[in-house]
Write an enzyme that holds these catalytic residues in place. Structure first.
Site, PDB file in Angstrom:
ATOM      1  N   ASP A  13       0.811  -1.219   0.000  1.00  0.00           N
ATOM      2  CA  ASP A  13       0.000   0.000   0.000  1.00  0.00           C
ATOM      3  C   ASP A  13       0.847   1.274   0.000  1.00  0.00           C
ATOM      4  OD1 ASP A  13      -2.222  -1.699   0.151  1.00  0.00           O
ATOM      5  OD2 ASP A  13      -2.087  -1.745   2.332  1.00  0.00           O
ATOM      6  N   LYS A  16       1.799   2.018  -5.167  1.00  0.00           N
ATOM      7  CA  LYS A  16       2.326   1.428  -6.419  1.00  0.00           C
ATOM      8  C   LYS A  16       1.384   1.719  -7.585  1.00  0.00           C
ATOM      9  CE  LYS A  16       2.362  -2.601  -4.354  1.00  0.00           C
ATOM     10  NZ  LYS A  16       2.097  -2.201  -2.953  1.00  0.00           N
ATOM     11  N   GLY A  40      -4.684  -4.328  -3.625  1.00  0.00           N
ATOM     12  CA  GLY A  40      -5.676  -3.267  -3.798  1.00  0.00           C
ATOM     13  C   GLY A  40      -4.938  -2.001  -4.146  1.00  0.00           C
ATOM     14  N   HIS A  41      -5.130  -1.517  -5.365  1.00  0.00           N
ATOM     15  CA  HIS A  41      -4.425  -0.318  -5.809  1.00  0.00           C
ATOM     16  C   HIS A  41      -5.447   0.767  -6.107  1.00  0.00           C
ATOM     17  CE1 HIS A  41      -1.057  -2.997  -6.134  1.00  0.00           C
ATOM     18  NE2 HIS A  41      -1.569  -3.648  -7.155  1.00  0.00           N
ATOM     19  N   GLN A 223       1.739  -6.429  -3.497  1.00  0.00           N
ATOM     20  CA  GLN A 223       2.318  -6.589  -2.159  1.00  0.00           C
ATOM     21  C   GLN A 223       3.672  -5.857  -2.078  1.00  0.00           C
ATOM     22  OE1 GLN A 223       0.967  -9.693  -3.791  1.00  0.00           O
ATOM     23  NE2 GLN A 223      -0.837  -8.674  -3.029  1.00  0.00           N
TER      24      GLN A 223
HETATM   25  P1  GDP Z   1      -0.735   0.254  -3.587  1.00  0.00           P
HETATM   26  O1  GDP Z   1      -1.364  -1.007  -3.087  1.00  0.00           O
HETATM   27  O2  GDP Z   1       0.739   0.288  -3.366  1.00  0.00           O
HETATM   28  O3  GDP Z   1      -1.099   0.563  -5.004  1.00  0.00           O
HETATM   29  O4  GDP Z   1      -1.312   1.432  -2.686  1.00  0.00           O
HETATM   30  P2  GDP Z   1      -2.859   1.662  -2.248  1.00  0.00           P
HETATM   31  O5  GDP Z   1      -3.590   2.203  -3.418  1.00  0.00           O
HETATM   32  O6  GDP Z   1      -3.384   0.460  -1.567  1.00  0.00           O
HETATM   33  O7  GDP Z   1      -2.690   2.746  -1.109  1.00  0.00           O
HETATM   34  C1  GDP Z   1      -2.089   3.987  -1.365  1.00  0.00           C
HETATM   35  C2  GDP Z   1      -3.128   5.094  -1.067  1.00  0.00           C
HETATM   36  O8  GDP Z   1      -2.454   6.317  -0.974  1.00  0.00           O
HETATM   37  C3  GDP Z   1      -4.152   5.263  -2.166  1.00  0.00           C
HETATM   38  O9  GDP Z   1      -5.376   5.619  -1.571  1.00  0.00           O
HETATM   39  C4  GDP Z   1      -3.605   6.406  -3.003  1.00  0.00           C
HETATM   40  O10 GDP Z   1      -4.627   7.166  -3.642  1.00  0.00           O
HETATM   41  C5  GDP Z   1      -2.933   7.245  -1.949  1.00  0.00           C
HETATM   42  N1  GDP Z   1      -1.734   7.972  -2.384  1.00  0.00           N
HETATM   43  C6  GDP Z   1      -0.762   7.576  -3.251  1.00  0.00           C
HETATM   44  N2  GDP Z   1       0.236   8.476  -3.291  1.00  0.00           N
HETATM   45  C7  GDP Z   1      -0.122   9.468  -2.410  1.00  0.00           C
HETATM   46  C8  GDP Z   1       0.515  10.671  -1.967  1.00  0.00           C
HETATM   47  O11 GDP Z   1       1.624  11.024  -2.365  1.00  0.00           O
HETATM   48  N3  GDP Z   1      -0.157  11.413  -1.021  1.00  0.00           N
HETATM   49  C9  GDP Z   1      -1.383  11.046  -0.517  1.00  0.00           C
HETATM   50  N4  GDP Z   1      -1.955  11.828   0.398  1.00  0.00           N
HETATM   51  N5  GDP Z   1      -1.998   9.921  -0.920  1.00  0.00           N
HETATM   52  C10 GDP Z   1      -1.369   9.138  -1.838  1.00  0.00           C
HETATM   53  P1  IMO Z   2      -0.996  -4.276  -2.236  1.00  0.00           P
HETATM   54  O1  IMO Z   2      -0.603  -4.805  -3.573  1.00  0.00           O
HETATM   55  C1  IMO Z   2      -1.026  -4.837   2.103  1.00  0.00           C
HETATM   56  C2  IMO Z   2      -1.104  -8.983   3.528  1.00  0.00           C
HETATM   57  C3  IMO Z   2      -2.350  -9.433   4.246  1.00  0.00           C
HETATM   58  C4  IMO Z   2      -1.760 -10.457   5.206  1.00  0.00           C
HETATM   59  C5  IMO Z   2      -0.662 -11.100   4.367  1.00  0.00           C
HETATM   60  C6  IMO Z   2      -1.072 -12.427   3.723  1.00  0.00           C
HETATM   61  O2  IMO Z   2      -2.258  -3.501  -2.230  1.00  0.00           O
HETATM   62  O3  IMO Z   2       0.156  -3.557  -1.587  1.00  0.00           O
HETATM   63  P2  IMO Z   2      -2.666 -13.035   1.701  1.00  0.00           P
HETATM   64  O4  IMO Z   2      -4.146 -12.824   1.521  1.00  0.00           O
HETATM   65  O5  IMO Z   2      -1.827 -12.414   0.648  1.00  0.00           O
HETATM   66  O6  IMO Z   2      -2.329 -14.487   1.930  1.00  0.00           O
HETATM   67  O7  IMO Z   2      -2.336 -12.291   3.094  1.00  0.00           O
HETATM   68  O8  IMO Z   2      -0.335 -10.164   3.359  1.00  0.00           O
HETATM   69  N1  IMO Z   2      -1.338  -8.404   2.191  1.00  0.00           N
HETATM   70  C7  IMO Z   2      -1.276  -7.102   1.910  1.00  0.00           C
HETATM   71  N2  IMO Z   2      -1.063  -6.035   2.713  1.00  0.00           N
HETATM   72  N3  IMO Z   2      -1.156  -4.653   0.776  1.00  0.00           N
HETATM   73  C8  IMO Z   2      -1.331  -5.710  -0.050  1.00  0.00           C
HETATM   74  O9  IMO Z   2      -1.341  -5.610  -1.390  1.00  0.00           O
HETATM   75  C9  IMO Z   2      -1.443  -7.002   0.520  1.00  0.00           C
HETATM   76  N4  IMO Z   2      -1.636  -8.245   0.012  1.00  0.00           N
HETATM   77  C10 IMO Z   2      -1.556  -9.095   1.042  1.00  0.00           C
HETATM   78  O10 IMO Z   2      -2.973  -8.367   4.931  1.00  0.00           O
HETATM   79  O11 IMO Z   2      -1.141  -9.806   6.283  1.00  0.00           O
HETATM   80 MG    MG Z   3      -2.836  -1.619  -1.778  1.00  0.00          MG
END
Ligand code: GDP
Ligand code: IMO
Ligand code: MG
Length: 428
Positions: A13, A16, A40-41, A223
């Protein structure tokens, strides 16, 4: 032959999805190489907000060919649901290509994921419950179902029979659940075959031909480094290789084709699920990071655990992935703190160490050694160059850069595409 790898440097998270979207318009292919719908992106484009799980984030960029590589595990109804959801919003998904070698998540594995967690009790991993672990386990024990099996009913039936012979014992005798019939699984999977068929290809060959034409391939990791099954905080990890090595095995692109490895790190750290987390905050600062940073899981909605930036982790991620560029995201979230602690080393049972502890026990015992940097109060969400940053924000970035083992090439100052400071071109 430029293949570029993008991975998470922490526990996921990091942003990416936003980074991939940022590069999308300049690449021809975006490949998801590991994981499944545990990812989850969130990508924000103008007024539109998208949450992607199984599809590579590059699907949002017109002209890009999104590829689901052989290293991915696919829940087919989720895939179709995501495609339908995007189509309903006017996003063209017709170029999507799916590897014939990718594994399928049969419904029994989602059930097994959840019951195994319950069975583990206090030793649970905190998985997303999507069947990821059992499906990768099946791959390794060679009882998995692959996408290509859906096109040969006889083979599919044999494989499902083989898998269920074992799993039904587990489900019924150990977990006290009802047994699953071969027919119900085969029938369900076959209903998807015709819709899936036109998307399926030998993606390793496709990508090799693309690289030979000098097209740019972006390999987007799900991840992150510390969730990698080999290099993460095992057993509190996911079941795939989320590091740059996984980009090669999960796509069929050789290491010699990779010219750049970009790692994404938040300006602080979050973690979802169980497992050690040395800089985790249990006080108001943690609450404040969670609420300002909107740190709730994109996939499960769980509150993310929050803590301060951890230099040993960032340096480890640089080393394990061979990082050429770091992107620091969410710097804007740190605005308003008088001082910002940064973990520079750990104290492990009275000994100061600056690398990650070698053992799980050491990691559980690690307490952070902090240095304190002065904070800033100015709103930085409109900063578009380093010069726009207040001097303390700049000093924070400089401090990280000096110690993380890789140059910082971009900084996120907000969730929107434009809210990025680009320091060094990531593709040239
Ligand atoms: P990912 O799994 O690595 O793609 O990241 P996620 O989407 O799960 O979580 C990142 C969150 O941070 C998302 O809600 C993005 O919209 C938000 N985000 C990404 N870059 C920035 C930033 O520079 N500042 C802020 N405030 N939010 C950001
Ligand atoms: P993105 O791509 C954050 C965590 C789960 C759990 C562990 C194993 O959005 O960064 P799983 O269901 O993969 O067997 O769970 O990994 N986990 C993540 N945490 N971001 C993710 O993906 C994750 N994908 C799995 O919360 O601790
Ligand atoms: Mg994510």
């Amino acid at each position: 032959m430029p293949a570029i790898v993008l991975v998470g440097a922490q526990w996921g998270d990091e942003g990416k999805g936003k980074a991939t979207d940022l590069l999308g318009s300049r690449v021809e292919y975006v490949v998801k190489f590991n994981g499944g719908n545990n990812a989850g992106h969130t990508v924000i484009i103008g007024k539109e907000k998208y949450a992607l799980h199984l599809l590579p984030s590059g699907i949002l960029t017109p002209g890009v060919v999104p590829v689901i590589g052989n290293g991915v595990v696919i829940d087919i109804p989720v895939l179709f649901g995501e495609i339908d959801g995007l189509n309903a919003r006017g996003v063209d998904t017709s170029r999507l290509v799916v590897s014939a070698n990718a594994h399928v998540i049969p419904s029994y594995n989602s059930i097994l994921d959840r019951v195994t967690e319950r069975f583990l009790g206090s030793r649970k991993i905190g998985t997303t419950g999507r069947g990821i672990g059992p499906t990768y386990a099946d791959k390794m024990t060679r009882v998995g179902i692959r996408v290509q099996d859906l096109f040969d009913e006889k083979i599919l039936r044999q494989k499902v029979e083989g898998a269920l012979a074992l799993k039904n014992h587990l489900l019924v005798k150990v977990y006290n659940r009802r047994s699953i019939t071969v027919d119900e699984v085969v029938e369900e999977l076959l209903t998807h075959a015709e819709r899936l068929r036109p998307m399926v290809a030998d993606t390793a060959l496709l990508l090799s031909e693309a690289l030979a034409r000098n097209e740019v391939v972006l390999l987007e990791g799900g991840q992150a480094t510390l969730l990698d099954v080999d290099h993460g905080t095992y057993p509190f990890v996911t079941s795939s290789n989320a590091t740059s090595g996984g980009a090669c095995t999960g796509s069929g692109i050789p290491p010699t084709a990779v010219t750049r490895v970009i790692a994404i790190a938040k300006a602080y750290i979050t973690r979802v699920g169980e497992g050690p987390f040395p800089t985790e905050l249990f006080d108001e600062d943690g609450e404040k990071l969670r609420s300002i940073g909107a740190e709730f899981g994109t996939t499960t909605g769980r509150p993310r655990r929050c803590g301060w930036f951890d230099i040993p982790i960032a340096r480890y991620a640089s080393r394990i992935n061979g990082v050429t560029d770091l992107i620091i995201t969410k710097l804007d979230v740190l605005t308003g703190w008088e001082q910002i602690p940064v973990c520079v080393a750990y104290d492990v049972d009275g000994e100061r160490i600056s690398e990650l502890p070698m053992t799980q026990t050491g990691f559980h015992h690690a307490t952070p050694v902090y240095e304190y940097l002065p904070g800033w109060t100015e709103d930085i969400s409109n900063a578009r160059s380093l010069d726009d940053l207040p001097s303390n924000a700049r000093a924070y970035i400089d401090f990280l850069e000096q110690r993380c083992g890789a140059p910082i090439s971009a900084i996120g100052v907000g969730p929107e595409r434009e809210q990025t400071i680009v320091i060094r071109d990531l593709l040239s």
